[in-house]
Scaffold this motif. Sequence first.
Motif, PDB file in Angstrom:
ATOM      1  N   PHE A   1     -15.436   0.724   4.487  1.00 60.00           N
ATOM      2  CA  PHE A   1     -14.426   1.458   3.729  1.00 60.00           C
ATOM      3  C   PHE A   1     -13.756   0.556   2.703  1.00 60.00           C
ATOM      4  O   PHE A   1     -13.577   0.929   1.548  1.00 60.00           O
ATOM      5  CB  PHE A   1     -13.371   2.035   4.686  1.00 60.00           C
ATOM      6  CG  PHE A   1     -13.729   3.392   5.210  1.00 60.00           C
ATOM      7  CD1 PHE A   1     -14.971   3.953   4.990  1.00 60.00           C
ATOM      8  CD2 PHE A   1     -12.795   4.143   5.926  1.00 60.00           C
ATOM      9  CE1 PHE A   1     -15.304   5.209   5.477  1.00 60.00           C
ATOM     10  CE2 PHE A   1     -13.113   5.405   6.407  1.00 60.00           C
ATOM     11  CZ  PHE A   1     -14.362   5.936   6.183  1.00 60.00           C
ATOM     12  N   GLU A   2     -13.409  -0.637   3.161  1.00 64.76           N
ATOM     13  CA  GLU A   2     -12.704  -1.539   2.256  1.00 64.76           C
ATOM     14  C   GLU A   2     -13.593  -1.966   1.091  1.00 64.76           C
ATOM     15  O   GLU A   2     -13.171  -1.929  -0.065  1.00 64.76           O
ATOM     16  CB  GLU A   2     -12.220  -2.778   3.019  1.00 64.76           C
ATOM     17  CG  GLU A   2     -11.418  -3.720   2.130  1.00 64.76           C
ATOM     18  CD  GLU A   2     -10.922  -4.948   2.885  1.00 64.76           C
ATOM     19  OE1 GLU A   2     -11.391  -5.177   4.005  1.00 64.76           O
ATOM     20  OE2 GLU A   2     -10.062  -5.666   2.330  1.00 64.76           O
ATOM     21  N   LEU A   3     -14.827  -2.325   1.395  1.00 63.26           N
ATOM     22  CA  LEU A   3     -15.692  -2.850   0.339  1.00 63.26           C
ATOM     23  C   LEU A   3     -16.238  -1.751  -0.561  1.00 63.26           C
ATOM     24  O   LEU A   3     -16.452  -1.957  -1.744  1.00 63.26           O
ATOM     25  CB  LEU A   3     -16.862  -3.616   0.948  1.00 63.26           C
ATOM     26  CG  LEU A   3     -16.546  -4.991   1.515  1.00 63.26           C
ATOM     27  CD1 LEU A   3     -17.824  -5.676   1.950  1.00 63.26           C
ATOM     28  CD2 LEU A   3     -15.835  -5.848   0.475  1.00 63.26           C
ATOM     29  N   PHE A   4     -16.484  -0.600   0.007  1.00 61.59           N
ATOM     30  CA  PHE A   4     -17.154   0.437  -0.756  1.00 61.59           C
ATOM     31  C   PHE A   4     -16.188   1.416  -1.416  1.00 61.59           C
ATOM     32  O   PHE A   4     -16.607   2.376  -2.057  1.00 61.59           O
ATOM     33  CB  PHE A   4     -18.151   1.196   0.130  1.00 61.59           C
ATOM     34  CG  PHE A   4     -19.246   0.324   0.687  1.00 61.59           C
ATOM     35  CD1 PHE A   4     -19.546  -0.911   0.117  1.00 61.59           C
ATOM     36  CD2 PHE A   4     -19.987   0.734   1.786  1.00 61.59           C
ATOM     37  CE1 PHE A   4     -20.557  -1.716   0.633  1.00 61.59           C
ATOM     38  CE2 PHE A   4     -21.004  -0.061   2.307  1.00 61.59           C
ATOM     39  CZ  PHE A   4     -21.281  -1.289   1.730  1.00 61.59           C
ATOM     40  N   GLY A   5     -14.905   1.184  -1.226  1.00 59.83           N
ATOM     41  CA  GLY A   5     -13.945   1.935  -2.029  1.00 59.83           C
ATOM     42  C   GLY A   5     -13.251   3.109  -1.376  1.00 59.83           C
ATOM     43  O   GLY A   5     -12.499   3.823  -2.033  1.00 59.83           O
ATOM     44  N   SER A   6     -13.493   3.335  -0.091  1.00 55.88           N
ATOM     45  CA  SER A   6     -12.859   4.493   0.537  1.00 55.88           C
ATOM     46  C   SER A   6     -11.356   4.301   0.705  1.00 55.88           C
ATOM     47  O   SER A   6     -10.618   5.274   0.829  1.00 55.88           O
ATOM     48  CB  SER A   6     -13.490   4.773   1.903  1.00 55.88           C
ATOM     49  OG  SER A   6     -14.813   5.235   1.738  1.00 55.88           O
ATOM     50  N   PHE A   7     -10.911   3.053   0.696  1.00 56.20           N
ATOM     51  CA  PHE A   7      -9.479   2.785   0.834  1.00 56.20           C
ATOM     52  C   PHE A   7      -8.776   2.756  -0.521  1.00 56.20           C
ATOM     53  O   PHE A   7      -7.578   2.519  -0.596  1.00 56.20           O
ATOM     54  CB  PHE A   7      -9.256   1.439   1.540  1.00 56.20           C
ATOM     55  CG  PHE A   7      -9.471   1.495   3.028  1.00 56.20           C
ATOM     56  CD1 PHE A   7      -9.328   2.693   3.730  1.00 56.20           C
ATOM     57  CD2 PHE A   7      -9.797   0.347   3.734  1.00 56.20           C
ATOM     58  CE1 PHE A   7      -9.509   2.737   5.107  1.00 56.20           C
ATOM     59  CE2 PHE A   7      -9.982   0.388   5.112  1.00 56.20           C
ATOM     60  CZ  PHE A   7      -9.840   1.595   5.798  1.00 56.20           C
ATOM     61  N   LYS A   8      -9.565   3.018  -1.562  1.00 63.19           N
ATOM     62  CA  LYS A   8      -9.038   2.913  -2.919  1.00 63.19           C
ATOM     63  C   LYS A   8      -7.766   3.741  -3.091  1.00 63.19           C
ATOM     64  O   LYS A   8      -7.684   4.875  -2.634  1.00 63.19           O
ATOM     65  CB  LYS A   8     -10.099   3.384  -3.909  1.00 63.19           C
ATOM     66  CG  LYS A   8      -9.862   2.900  -5.325  1.00 63.19           C
ATOM     67  CD  LYS A   8     -11.149   3.025  -6.141  1.00 63.19           C
ATOM     68  CE  LYS A   8     -10.972   2.375  -7.509  1.00 63.19           C
ATOM     69  NZ  LYS A   8     -12.224   2.421  -8.281  1.00 63.19           N
TER      70      LYS A   8
ATOM     71  N   GLU B   1      -4.784  -0.878  -0.402  1.00 60.45           N
ATOM     72  CA  GLU B   1      -5.130  -2.057  -1.184  1.00 60.45           C
ATOM     73  C   GLU B   1      -3.875  -2.892  -1.389  1.00 60.45           C
ATOM     74  O   GLU B   1      -2.973  -2.427  -2.095  1.00 60.45           O
ATOM     75  CB  GLU B   1      -5.731  -1.656  -2.532  1.00 60.45           C
ATOM     76  CG  GLU B   1      -7.132  -1.093  -2.419  1.00 60.45           C
ATOM     77  CD  GLU B   1      -7.616  -0.555  -3.764  1.00 60.45           C
ATOM     78  OE1 GLU B   1      -8.809  -0.695  -4.063  1.00 60.45           O
ATOM     79  OE2 GLU B   1      -6.798   0.008  -4.512  1.00 60.45           O
ATOM     80  N   PRO B   2      -3.770  -4.030  -0.782  1.00 63.76           N
ATOM     81  CA  PRO B   2      -4.755  -4.680   0.081  1.00 63.76           C
ATOM     82  C   PRO B   2      -4.792  -4.036   1.463  1.00 63.76           C
ATOM     83  O   PRO B   2      -3.860  -3.341   1.855  1.00 63.76           O
ATOM     84  CB  PRO B   2      -4.245  -6.117   0.177  1.00 63.76           C
ATOM     85  CG  PRO B   2      -2.759  -5.983   0.022  1.00 63.76           C
ATOM     86  CD  PRO B   2      -2.551  -4.834  -0.908  1.00 63.76           C
ATOM     87  N   ALA B   3      -5.862  -4.311   2.183  1.00 63.37           N
ATOM     88  CA  ALA B   3      -6.042  -3.701   3.494  1.00 63.37           C
ATOM     89  C   ALA B   3      -5.716  -4.668   4.624  1.00 63.37           C
ATOM     90  O   ALA B   3      -5.964  -4.362   5.791  1.00 63.37           O
ATOM     91  CB  ALA B   3      -7.474  -3.184   3.641  1.00 63.37           C
TER      92      ALA B   3
ATOM     93  N   THR C   1       4.221  -3.566   4.242  1.00 64.55           N
ATOM     94  CA  THR C   1       3.183  -3.060   3.339  1.00 64.55           C
ATOM     95  C   THR C   1       2.520  -1.823   3.921  1.00 64.55           C
ATOM     96  O   THR C   1       2.314  -0.817   3.228  1.00 64.55           O
ATOM     97  CB  THR C   1       2.101  -4.133   3.114  1.00 64.55           C
ATOM     98  OG1 THR C   1       2.735  -5.337   2.673  1.00 64.55           O
ATOM     99  CG2 THR C   1       1.095  -3.673   2.088  1.00 64.55           C
ATOM    100  N   LEU C   2       2.225  -1.921   5.199  1.00 69.06           N
ATOM    101  CA  LEU C   2       1.562  -0.805   5.860  1.00 69.06           C
ATOM    102  C   LEU C   2       2.435   0.440   5.833  1.00 69.06           C
ATOM    103  O   LEU C   2       1.951   1.555   5.576  1.00 69.06           O
ATOM    104  CB  LEU C   2       1.232  -1.213   7.301  1.00 69.06           C
ATOM    105  CG  LEU C   2       0.198  -0.380   8.051  1.00 69.06           C
ATOM    106  CD1 LEU C   2      -1.037  -0.167   7.208  1.00 69.06           C
ATOM    107  CD2 LEU C   2      -0.165  -1.058   9.365  1.00 69.06           C
ATOM    108  N   VAL C   3       3.714   0.261   6.074  1.00 68.05           N
ATOM    109  CA  VAL C   3       4.633   1.392   6.038  1.00 68.05           C
ATOM    110  C   VAL C   3       4.627   2.048   4.662  1.00 68.05           C
ATOM    111  O   VAL C   3       4.555   3.276   4.537  1.00 68.05           O
ATOM    112  CB  VAL C   3       6.065   0.939   6.401  1.00 68.05           C
ATOM    113  CG1 VAL C   3       7.068   2.045   6.079  1.00 68.05           C
ATOM    114  CG2 VAL C   3       6.144   0.556   7.865  1.00 68.05           C
ATOM    115  N   GLU C   4       4.628   1.224   3.644  1.00 65.22           N
ATOM    116  CA  GLU C   4       4.599   1.767   2.279  1.00 65.22           C
ATOM    117  C   GLU C   4       3.320   2.550   2.027  1.00 65.22           C
ATOM    118  O   GLU C   4       3.337   3.652   1.471  1.00 65.22           O
ATOM    119  CB  GLU C   4       4.705   0.634   1.261  1.00 65.22           C
ATOM    120  CG  GLU C   4       6.114   0.077   1.092  1.00 65.22           C
ATOM    121  CD  GLU C   4       6.101  -1.158   0.201  1.00 65.22           C
ATOM    122  OE1 GLU C   4       5.184  -1.274  -0.638  1.00 65.22           O
ATOM    123  OE2 GLU C   4       7.001  -2.014   0.363  1.00 65.22           O
ATOM    124  N   GLN C   5       2.208   1.965   2.424  1.00 66.13           N
ATOM    125  CA  GLN C   5       0.924   2.610   2.180  1.00 66.13           C
ATOM    126  C   GLN C   5       0.818   3.934   2.946  1.00 66.13           C
ATOM    127  O   GLN C   5       0.359   4.944   2.410  1.00 66.13           O
ATOM    128  CB  GLN C   5      -0.220   1.672   2.576  1.00 66.13           C
ATOM    129  CG  GLN C   5      -0.320   0.437   1.674  1.00 66.13           C
ATOM    130  CD  GLN C   5      -1.267  -0.614   2.206  1.00 66.13           C
ATOM    131  OE1 GLN C   5      -1.531  -0.690   3.415  1.00 66.13           O
ATOM    132  NE2 GLN C   5      -1.786  -1.454   1.313  1.00 66.13           N
TER     133      GLN C   5
END
Lengths: 237, 237
Positions: A206-213, A217-219, B169-173
């Motif tokens: 997910f992180e590398l392929f963009g699903s978290f876009k 970010e950052p993850a 950060t997580l809370v914000e996301q």
Amino acid sequence: MVDTDSPGNAPQGIRARARAELLADVSRIARSHLAESGAAQLSVRAIARELGLASSALYRYFPSRDALLTQLIIEAYDELGESVELAAAAVDRDDLGQRFGSICHAVRDWARANPHEFALIYGSPVIGYAAPDDTIASALRVARVLIDLAADVPADGLVLRTPGPLNNTLVEQLTAANVLAGVDADLDVLVLGVELWAQLFGFVSFELFGSFKNAFEPADALFDHQIDMAIRAFGLA
Amino acid sequence: MVDTDSPGNAPQGIRARARAELLADVSRIARSHLAESGAAQLSVRAIARELGLASSALYRYFPSRDALLTQLIIEAYDELGESVELAAAAVDRDDLGQRFGSICHAVRDWARANPHEFALIYGSPVIGYAAPDDTIASALRVARVLIDLAADVPADGLVLRTPGPLNNTLVEQLTAANVLAGVDADLDVLVLGVELWAQLFGFVSFELFGSFKNAFEPADALFDHQIDMAIRAFGLA
DNA sequence: TGGAAGCGAGAGCACTGCTCTCGTTTCCAT
DNA sequence: ATGGAAACGAGAGCAGTGCTCTCGCTTCCA
């Protein structure tokens, strides 16, 4: 022109030594191309060009582009596997939570440092590509580190477990995994480990392929939280 | 040749109708090629051949092969999204465990029925390919179904949660995700949901791409177990 | 009704993986 | 030591790819 094979450096003949060198060169260049542009862009002709060879010459060394890719796959699995093994060995063996976290971070760090290599081995198979058995041994190295960890996790601390007995098929599959790895992990621990294994690689994908876009970010914080949760599920917190 | 646009079926001109038809044909054939051989093998020329057109003609309709792939990506996301939405709506909305299971099975079933489409959207990006924003809306449909579910999960039942407060950060996301979806899910529930989302797709990737080979074939029992565990983690068991 | 825009065909470019041939070099067994 | 066999690299060539450009023809719209 006497004594071509007497020097201690290479007992082999000229041919064999040249061949070994060229194989190494091809591998080196192929890896650099892979790291830079990804597997899809890997071109036999481009490698030959960089080596100053005719493209046809490379076919004396690799039967096909797929074979070259297969070797890159194996090397990637081995590189990741080694990273993970080192990470697991670098921490206190008895601090199982830390050991698990170290393993997870090793996977993620390696993947972020080598995204195209990760995509090659955990993304969609490049073509109809049937993974040859050669790749399997190397692919299992990461799994092995995790199963070794599972074997050390005490079963009675498990937070997340099913109440009833496991499904028969599942018991057989898990037992076979135990046997293959030469350990005797508790099956409830082991199945949780397998699921967290999937979770780990799902996260990295997910992180590398963009699903978290546009979302994570950052993850990093999410990743740390996920590890924390996994450790709690194992009952190691 | 009078009255070309008076018939009720198509108020548009000849050109526009022909264009719409051809666009549909291209899409149909492209999808069949994708389903059969995968994205890597998708060939503009092959599609043109099947349509009885010169390959250059297709460039009146698609600026590039990548654009065609992008459309296929969007369609795949939408198809999967619709399947998942239907699955979530097909069960008792208040039975959260069943709802979660239904969603998971919908993802897996769709992926197994459409492996190349799944690989296209969740495998390695075909090239350096920067996912255009067009794809994002469609890609979010599955996530939305899950976040809606998370919003319905009571926070006090959570089995798996971190003791302290979440990272800033997580809370914000997570809050941003809540806002984007127009819900107000508990953040501890939501973060677990995100992690189980990664787990779900990690599992399906492993199953489809061969990581379970020689170990979990079939993977049905493992999948059911994973869902069961997730439901327990949510405290829905 | 005439100019503009859209369209399809075809040639062509640069690239790919891969094969085949041909002359040369190395090796190994006699 | 020598001759046949095997390995090798170069180059031409084939079939395929994505994509561009030009050239007539058709449709559209003002």
